[in-house]
Design a protein around this motif. Structure first.
Motif, short mmCIF file in Angstrom:
data_model
loop_
_atom_site.label_atom_id
_atom_site.label_comp_id
_atom_site.label_asym_id
_atom_site.label_seq_id
_atom_site.Cartn_x
_atom_site.Cartn_y
_atom_site.Cartn_z
N SER A 36 0.83 -1.20 0.00
CA SER A 36 0.00 0.00 0.00
C SER A 36 0.87 1.26 0.00
O SER A 36 0.55 2.25 -0.67
N THR A 40 1.16 4.00 -3.12
CA THR A 40 0.84 5.41 -2.87
C THR A 40 1.96 6.32 -3.34
O THR A 40 1.72 7.40 -3.90
N LYS A 98 3.47 9.94 -9.18
CA LYS A 98 2.81 10.23 -7.90
C LYS A 98 3.50 11.39 -7.19
O LYS A 98 3.76 11.33 -5.99
N SER A 101 1.46 12.74 -4.11
CA SER A 101 1.58 11.91 -2.90
C SER A 101 2.96 12.05 -2.27
O SER A 101 3.10 12.06 -1.04
#
Length: 199
Positions: A36, A40, A98, A101
């Motif tokens: 996870s 992310t 990303k 993030s």
């Protein structure tokens, strides 16, 4: 006697405990759900590195809950700086998918790093003071010029002689004199006249 230890904790102690529980929670998350974290941040395939960071966070978090958490806090600060360097390296790639993030993670890790560094410094100062040499006051009485001089100075300031005067004699005391009452007479029956048994 039961004492509430929480009342004796200083602000840096409470902050260290908060950082400890935060580190334990974050470490467990990184150990149990590394994929996870990698999804992310857009770094799939780096689950082993995430687990290593989780183990480090878990260890420093448990150390921050100890009586002397300064070593664990310094270790956490060093780890946060390493995480900041890794996130900055990711952010340097303008084609990273990303980036948003990564920026959020950078802000969070930076705040944790600054807090850990502040708390580590505060705990170091505190335990350095507590671990210092205790002064020896056995030869001090609290009276620089001696106890006898302190007694004389106290009597002089109050206007009283250094030695208390004797109490005055009752014969010389002012005021009217009371006559002595005669003793009660007793008869042959054994009770005093004028008592409750006299009818």
């Amino acid at each position: 006697m039961n004492l509430d230890r929480r009342r004796s904790l200083q602000p840096s102690d409470r902050l260290a405990r908060a950082l400890g529980w935060l580190g334990i929670g974050l470490g467990l998350y990184q150990l149990l759900a590394p994929r996870s974290v990698t999804r992310t941040l857009g770094v799939e395939g780096a689950e082993a590195i995430v687990r290593t960071c989780g183990a480090r966070s878990l260890a420093t978090g448990m150390g921050a809950l100890s009586v002397n958490p300064k070593q664990a806090l310094w270790a956490r600060s060093v780890g946060d700086v390493m995480d900041l360097a890794a996130l900055l390296a990711l952010l340097a790639d303008r084609d990273h998918p990303k980036r948003g993030s990564v920026k959020l993670a950078l802000v969070g890790v930076g705040a944790c790093a600054a807090t850990s560094l502040y708390c580590a410094q505060a705990q170091t100062r505190r335990h350095a003071y507590q671990g210092g040499r205790t002064p020896d006051y056995r030869e001090r009485s609290g009276f620089p010029r001696g106890l006898e001089h302190a007694r004389g100075a106290a009597a002089t300031r109050s206007g009283l002689p250094s030695r208390p005067m004797a109490l005055p004699s009752p014969a010389r005391s002012p005021g009217p004199r009371l006559q002595a009452t005669p003793s009660r007479q007793r008869d042959t029956s054994g009770y005093a006249k004028g008592s409750d048994y006299d009818y």
